[in-house]
Design a protein around this motif. Structure first.
Motif, PDB file in Angstrom:
ATOM      1  N   LEU A 147      23.932 -26.297  -0.176  1.00 10.55           N
ATOM      2  CA  LEU A 147      25.319 -25.852  -0.333  1.00 10.55           C
ATOM      3  C   LEU A 147      25.684 -24.656   0.551  1.00 10.55           C
ATOM      4  O   LEU A 147      26.818 -24.525   1.010  1.00 10.55           O
ATOM      5  N   TYR A 148      24.682 -23.770   0.812  1.00  9.84           N
ATOM      6  CA  TYR A 148      24.992 -22.516   1.518  1.00  9.84           C
ATOM      7  C   TYR A 148      25.687 -22.747   2.855  1.00  9.84           C
ATOM      8  O   TYR A 148      26.515 -21.949   3.271  1.00  9.84           O
ATOM      9  N   ARG A 149      25.358 -23.846   3.513  1.00 12.05           N
ATOM     10  CA  ARG A 149      25.946 -24.092   4.836  1.00 12.05           C
ATOM     11  C   ARG A 149      27.460 -24.229   4.772  1.00 12.05           C
ATOM     12  O   ARG A 149      28.172 -23.824   5.677  1.00 12.05           O
ATOM     13  N   GLY A 150      27.944 -24.819   3.682  1.00 12.97           N
ATOM     14  CA  GLY A 150      29.381 -25.005   3.532  1.00 12.97           C
ATOM     15  C   GLY A 150      30.055 -23.843   2.803  1.00 12.97           C
ATOM     16  O   GLY A 150      31.272 -23.824   2.650  1.00 12.97           O
ATOM     17  N   GLU A 151      29.243 -22.883   2.329  1.00 14.78           N
ATOM     18  CA  GLU A 151      29.826 -21.716   1.650  1.00 14.78           C
ATOM     19  C   GLU A 151      30.140 -20.609   2.653  1.00 14.78           C
ATOM     20  O   GLU A 151      31.155 -19.936   2.563  1.00 14.78           O
ATOM     21  N   TYR A 152      29.237 -20.420   3.624  1.00 17.23           N
ATOM     22  CA  TYR A 152      29.456 -19.364   4.619  1.00 17.23           C
ATOM     23  C   TYR A 152      30.306 -19.875   5.776  1.00 17.23           C
ATOM     24  O   TYR A 152      29.825 -20.056   6.887  1.00 17.23           O
ATOM     25  N   ILE A 153      31.569 -20.097   5.493  1.00 19.86           N
ATOM     26  CA  ILE A 153      32.476 -20.542   6.545  1.00 19.86           C
ATOM     27  C   ILE A 153      32.937 -19.311   7.331  1.00 19.86           C
ATOM     28  O   ILE A 153      32.864 -18.183   6.859  1.00 19.86           O
TER      29      ILE A 153
END
Ligand code: SAM
Length: 274
Positions: free
Chosen positions: A31-37
């Motif tokens: 999920l982290y990849r799509g959280e740190y936009i």
């Protein structure tokens, strides 16, 4: 890897955090990849005062590293580069890794602004040794980053990768929020609001159960972002570190060796390989 190359990655294009229909059910390690936009990363760094953060942390990490004669440091959760830049400035030989392209691009830019070229590597912890070269004296994983891992098998796998990337007498420094206090005190969220950078950003738990701590970050212009983290308890984390093979694990509470269990906001574990 250079920032320009990183900037081609798909997640840099996202303009909204990538949660599903029910964000509370989103408990995957990826999920982290799509959280740190990028918009979150930019706003974060615009408001966090690096000098204030450096003051509150003091020389703690530098002292720990120097006392053990450590020189080469792998920052596995570089984020926007705060610790990588600080340690480089202090004379350590730092390699800056992170799984998020947006974060690394920002870290590279932050390093450049301060007259340094960070050695950046995009690497997910679960496959760390595939992407980095050599062995390090120390690994740092700071800013509550490790609790982005939602599955126990991913936590064990990441720790095994960290262990393997260290020299025979290497050390791992990992911090985490005091989730025990959050889970055990029902009124915790009322008492503990985290203010960053002179009260410009508030971070508060938005939802909490044994498997999820969802934090909401509110900015002065009304923008809000969230992070879904896994509320790992202190002794469980210490056990995972021992089971990964680390010989000694020392835990500090808010940078102090002696602390009352419920008091600290953060725990810092120092795990020694030998
Ligand atoms: N250490 C920085 C700080 O204290 O400012 C950044 C902390 S930020 C909360 C967490 C960082 O961990 C993010 O940059 C994120 O991309 C990274 N991260 C989370 N899960 C990861 C994984 N599985 N592999 C690599 N990096 C990961």
């Amino acid at each position: 890897m250079q920032a320009q190359q990183l900037a081609t990655n798909a997640e840099l294009q996202l303009d909204e955090q990538a949660y599903g229909q029910d964000p509370i059910a989103d408990r995957e390690t990826d999920l982290y990849r799509g959280e740190y936009i990028m918009s979150f990363v930019e706003k974060w760094d615009e408001l966090i005062d690096w000098d204030a953060r450096a003051d509150s942390e003091g020389q703690f990490f530098m002292d720990v590293l120097r006392a053990r004669g450590k020189e080469t440091v792998l920052d596995v959760a570089t984020g926007t580069g705060f610790h990588s830049v600080r340690l480089t400035k202090a004379g350590f030989n730092v390699t800056s890794a992170d799984g998020s392209a947006a974060m690394l691009a920002k870290a590279f830019e932050n390093g450049q602004k301060r007259g340094m070229i960070l050695k950046t590597v995009q690497a997910d912890w679960r496959w760390l040794n595939r992407d980095i070269q050599g062995k390090y004296d120390a690994i740092i994983c700071l800013g509550n980053s490790f609790t982005h891992l939602h599955d126990e098998k991913d936590r064990r796998r990441a720790l095994a990768e960290f262990y393997a990337a260290l020299k025979h007498d290497g050390i791992l420094i990992i911090d985490q929020r005091n989730y025990d206090a959050m889970l055990d005190n029902k009124d915790y969220s009322n008492k503990h609001k985290y203010y960053y950078a002179g009260k410009k950003v508030t971070a508060e738990p938005d939802y909490l159960d044994e498997g999820l701590a969802r934090f909401k970050y509110s900015f002065p212009d009304g923008a809000e972002f969230t992070l879904n983290m896994c509320p790992v308890r202190k002794n469980y984390m210490r056990q995972l570190l021992s089971e990964a093979g680390f010989e000694r694990v020392r835990t500090y509470g808010d940078f102090q060796e002696t602390f009352a269990e419920t008091d600290p906001d953060f725990f810092i574990h120092i795990a020694e390989k030998s």
